[in-house]
Scaffold this motif. Sequence first.
Motif, short mmCIF file in Angstrom:
data_model
loop_
_atom_site.label_atom_id
_atom_site.label_comp_id
_atom_site.label_asym_id
_atom_site.label_seq_id
_atom_site.Cartn_x
_atom_site.Cartn_y
_atom_site.Cartn_z
N UNK A 257 11.84 2.43 15.26
CA UNK A 257 12.94 2.33 16.21
C UNK A 257 12.42 2.15 17.64
N UNK A 258 11.29 2.75 17.95
CA UNK A 258 10.67 2.57 19.26
C UNK A 258 10.16 1.14 19.40
N UNK A 259 9.65 0.58 18.31
CA UNK A 259 9.20 -0.82 18.30
C UNK A 259 10.38 -1.75 18.54
N UNK A 260 11.48 -1.52 17.84
CA UNK A 260 12.69 -2.33 18.03
C UNK A 260 13.26 -2.18 19.43
N UNK A 298 20.11 9.06 7.81
CA UNK A 298 18.80 9.03 8.48
C UNK A 298 18.84 8.17 9.73
N UNK A 299 19.38 6.97 9.61
CA UNK A 299 19.42 6.09 10.77
C UNK A 299 20.38 6.62 11.83
N UNK A 300 21.46 7.24 11.39
CA UNK A 300 22.42 7.79 12.36
C UNK A 300 21.80 8.94 13.14
N UNK A 301 21.07 9.81 12.49
CA UNK A 301 20.39 10.90 13.19
C UNK A 301 19.41 10.35 14.22
N UNK A 302 18.75 9.26 13.87
CA UNK A 302 17.70 8.71 14.75
C UNK A 302 18.26 8.17 16.05
N UNK A 303 19.57 7.89 16.11
CA UNK A 303 20.16 7.32 17.31
C UNK A 303 20.04 8.27 18.51
N UNK A 304 19.82 9.55 18.25
CA UNK A 304 19.62 10.50 19.35
C UNK A 304 18.37 10.16 20.15
N UNK A 305 17.40 9.50 19.50
CA UNK A 305 16.15 9.16 20.18
C UNK A 305 16.21 7.83 20.92
N UNK A 306 17.22 7.03 20.64
CA UNK A 306 17.24 5.68 21.17
C UNK A 306 17.28 5.61 22.70
N UNK A 438 26.44 10.04 13.62
CA UNK A 438 26.24 9.19 14.80
C UNK A 438 26.85 9.83 16.04
N UNK A 439 28.07 10.30 15.91
CA UNK A 439 28.73 10.92 17.05
C UNK A 439 28.01 12.18 17.49
N UNK A 440 27.52 12.96 16.54
CA UNK A 440 26.78 14.16 16.90
C UNK A 440 25.46 13.82 17.58
N UNK A 441 24.92 12.64 17.26
CA UNK A 441 23.70 12.18 17.93
C UNK A 441 23.99 11.61 19.32
N UNK A 442 25.28 11.60 19.68
CA UNK A 442 25.65 11.10 21.00
C UNK A 442 25.88 9.61 21.07
N UNK A 443 26.03 8.96 19.90
CA UNK A 443 26.16 7.50 19.90
C UNK A 443 27.56 7.10 19.45
N UNK A 444 28.17 6.21 20.18
CA UNK A 444 29.52 5.73 19.87
C UNK A 444 29.52 4.84 18.64
#
Length: 535
Positions: A257-260, A298-306, A438-444
């Motif tokens: 995700x950091x690469x992307x 898994x991908x939804x949780x990762x959105x917190x790092x984006x 996703x919402x809990x990770x702060x992503x709309x």
Amino acid sequence: MSTQPTPDDQGDVLAFLDQLARQAAADDTPHRIDTHANVIFLVGDLAYKLKRAVWFPFLDYSTLEKRRHACQQEIACNKANAPQIYRRVVALVREDNGGLAFGPEDTPPAAAVDWLVEMNRFDGNRQLDRIASEAPLPAPLCDQLAAMMLDAHDASPVKLDAGPAFFAELASYVEQNADAFQAFPDQFPPKQARELTEEARSVLRALEPLILQRAQNGNIRFCHGDAHTRNIILLDDQPVLFDAIEFSEAIATTDRLYDLAFLLMDLWEQDQKPAANLIFNRYLDRKTLAEHGAKPGEDEDSLAALPFYLMMRACIRAKIAAASADNQESDQARDALRRDATTYFNQAREFLGLAASREQTNTRLVGVGGLSGSGKSTLARQIACDIGRAPGARILRTDVERKALLKLAETEKAPPSAYAEDAARTVYARLQGRIHRSLQAGHSVIFDAVFAHETQRREIEILATEAGGAFLGLWLDAPSEVLTARVTQRRDDASDADAKVVSLQLSQDIGDMTWHRIDASGSAQDSLQHARELL
């Protein structure tokens, strides 16, 4: 305590290559490209990259042997993604008359004056940054870019034990950024730079458990490491990723995700926000389909790092632009890089919410409903980049999730049983779980579904409230003949709806409609304008 080495003198090497490139160039044609770490000389159909004899905290080309190793690594790291470009490593040797020349392939290291990467030359106007500067990137190209990145990541070696080292690298980058900002106080206002550094440290500490978990899940890999728009070229109308990180395995060992995020950040900064959002969504859609929906959440949780990852990528571009400005031969090039440094620095602050509007930082769930052919997916793609933090809302579609669960290609037709009531409930339930995380990770999120049942609409309104996000429901209306015509004409889409499906949907009672109704009988632009007024 390590000290900075004294780099080799490359004056005669630069002069030789510069003369060679000038002789091969037409009048007033650019013949060399200078960066902070390399000089590329354009010679006919070929290009020769010379590693500058420089030292940075993240890169050391100060000795001849280090440059030879870096050239060899560059060929090895790029052959998989860009075999059309990379050819071989070439030695420069000293002739009897004291001049320089290209050495034979078996030149021993002791006989070399310096080393070069030989490449096939390409049209610089086909680099993605140039294309992005001219017009909005078309949707098919965005899908190709998403596929290119996913294919590169899937082929990258997994580093299961690299979580702690990757986290430590991120922490060191934050400090390196702070040092770089301090070194250019006229470029980076000290107060804003300190604020950015402090916030970056705080956010990274909070992300540590997530980052370590992503490593255990196989998401830390030996990636490209530098996938911004200048390192993507269109060859035969296909995007090709080149110029991977060769000088540091630690830097290239990174979260996919950091690469992307480098590509997404670059496009966001270049005012290609719809393209950045589409690539982001298509990458995750393709990943879901490739994994057959086996890793829900898994991908939804990762959105917190984006946001942190986007910020870090912007900081890298900012500090490199500031450092590169001093190596430019013209005032125009120098000023352009200094403007870039300021732009990327401000962008980094926005990614962490230090200079963002309330609308950018609010978390929101938008339900986009309507019968098949009403234009839900088109509208969702159009509004996604306007919702929430960069790179805009995650779009979740029942059609994509259904195909993933059935282990079907996105455009492969599903059997009728996939649309039975029990199967539909399963799809909705899985997507509700993804939305909540996703919402809990702060992503709309935009939830794109038919929503023909009143209970389905009510459930996601409650879901938004429980996850702490705002909710907006949009219902698209269109006459039966318009719906039928659209589904009949649709091609290469995840939806299987046809005229029979539309007829069945029209016969059903949708119940009490409390969502905002949008007349979708006209153009997509009309629907978009109405939706934006509501947003």
